[in-house]
Design a protein around this motif. Structure first.
Motif, PDB file in Angstrom:
ATOM      1  N   GLN A   1      57.752  56.433 -29.783  1.00 42.70           N
ATOM      2  CA  GLN A   1      58.583  55.324 -29.322  1.00 42.70           C
ATOM      3  C   GLN A   1      57.952  54.720 -28.074  1.00 42.70           C
ATOM      4  O   GLN A   1      57.519  55.434 -27.189  1.00 42.70           O
ATOM      5  CB  GLN A   1      59.997  55.820 -29.013  1.00 42.70           C
ATOM      6  N   VAL A   2      57.924  53.377 -28.015  1.00 37.91           N
ATOM      7  CA  VAL A   2      57.318  52.703 -26.874  1.00 37.91           C
ATOM      8  C   VAL A   2      58.153  52.964 -25.631  1.00 37.91           C
ATOM      9  O   VAL A   2      59.386  53.085 -25.699  1.00 37.91           O
ATOM     10  CB  VAL A   2      57.199  51.191 -27.143  1.00 37.91           C
ATOM     11  N   GLN A   3      57.486  53.058 -24.502  1.00 38.36           N
ATOM     12  CA  GLN A   3      58.175  53.198 -23.219  1.00 38.36           C
ATOM     13  C   GLN A   3      57.941  51.941 -22.394  1.00 38.36           C
ATOM     14  O   GLN A   3      56.811  51.459 -22.278  1.00 38.36           O
ATOM     15  CB  GLN A   3      57.664  54.427 -22.469  1.00 38.36           C
ATOM     16  N   LEU A   4      59.029  51.415 -21.854  1.00 36.28           N
ATOM     17  CA  LEU A   4      58.972  50.256 -20.965  1.00 36.28           C
ATOM     18  C   LEU A   4      59.601  50.680 -19.646  1.00 36.28           C
ATOM     19  O   LEU A   4      60.763  51.082 -19.613  1.00 36.28           O
ATOM     20  CB  LEU A   4      59.745  49.069 -21.556  1.00 36.28           C
ATOM     21  N   VAL A   5      58.825  50.592 -18.580  1.00 34.04           N
ATOM     22  CA  VAL A   5      59.305  51.064 -17.281  1.00 34.04           C
ATOM     23  C   VAL A   5      59.226  49.938 -16.268  1.00 34.04           C
ATOM     24  O   VAL A   5      58.137  49.442 -15.955  1.00 34.04           O
ATOM     25  CB  VAL A   5      58.483  52.266 -16.787  1.00 34.04           C
TER      26      VAL A   5
END
Length: 125
Positions: A1-5
């Motif tokens: 799953q992509v992580q956006l921070v």
């Protein structure tokens, strides 16, 4: 799953500026739509700004002329430059995306797997 921070939030006086960044864990070059949302306690998130894969941008009327959304595809980072901040801009700001959305606008509904952790922005009068 992509992580956006998201990062870059903080406390500023009215009239000040902040630049938010959103780092993605995968390439965003082909994402059809990325954007920024904000939320205050007790309210639903609201869209603030969005950028399409071709660079077209869309803004909520209350931030138009003050906020600028941009994207660095080489670094997989989404930015939100916020100028002339007002107390009403106080919120938790999050980034989100929909890689395949056909029509990109600031109020788009992000894909469930493409919501990032937020960063607090506080503007004092």
């Amino acid at each position: 799953q992509v992580q956006l921070v998201a990062s870059g939030g903080g406390s500023v006086q009215a009239g000040g500026s902040l630049r938010l960044s959103c780092a993605a864990s995968e390439s965003t070059a082909n994402y059809e739509c990325m954007g920024w949302f904000r939320q205050v306690p007790g309210k639903e998130p609201e869209g603030v700004a969005a950028i399409a894969s071709d660079g077209r941008t869309s803004y909520r009327s209350s931030v138009k002329g003050r906020f600028t959304v941009s994207k660095d595809n080489a670094e997989n980072i989404l930015y939100l430059q916020m100028d002339s901040l007002i107390p009403e801009d106080t919120a938790v700001y999050s980034c989100a995306a929909d890689p395949k959305l056909a029509f990109c606008w600031y109020g788009f509904l992000p894909h469930d797997n493409y919501w990032g952790r937020g960063t607090q922005v506080t503007v004092s009068s």
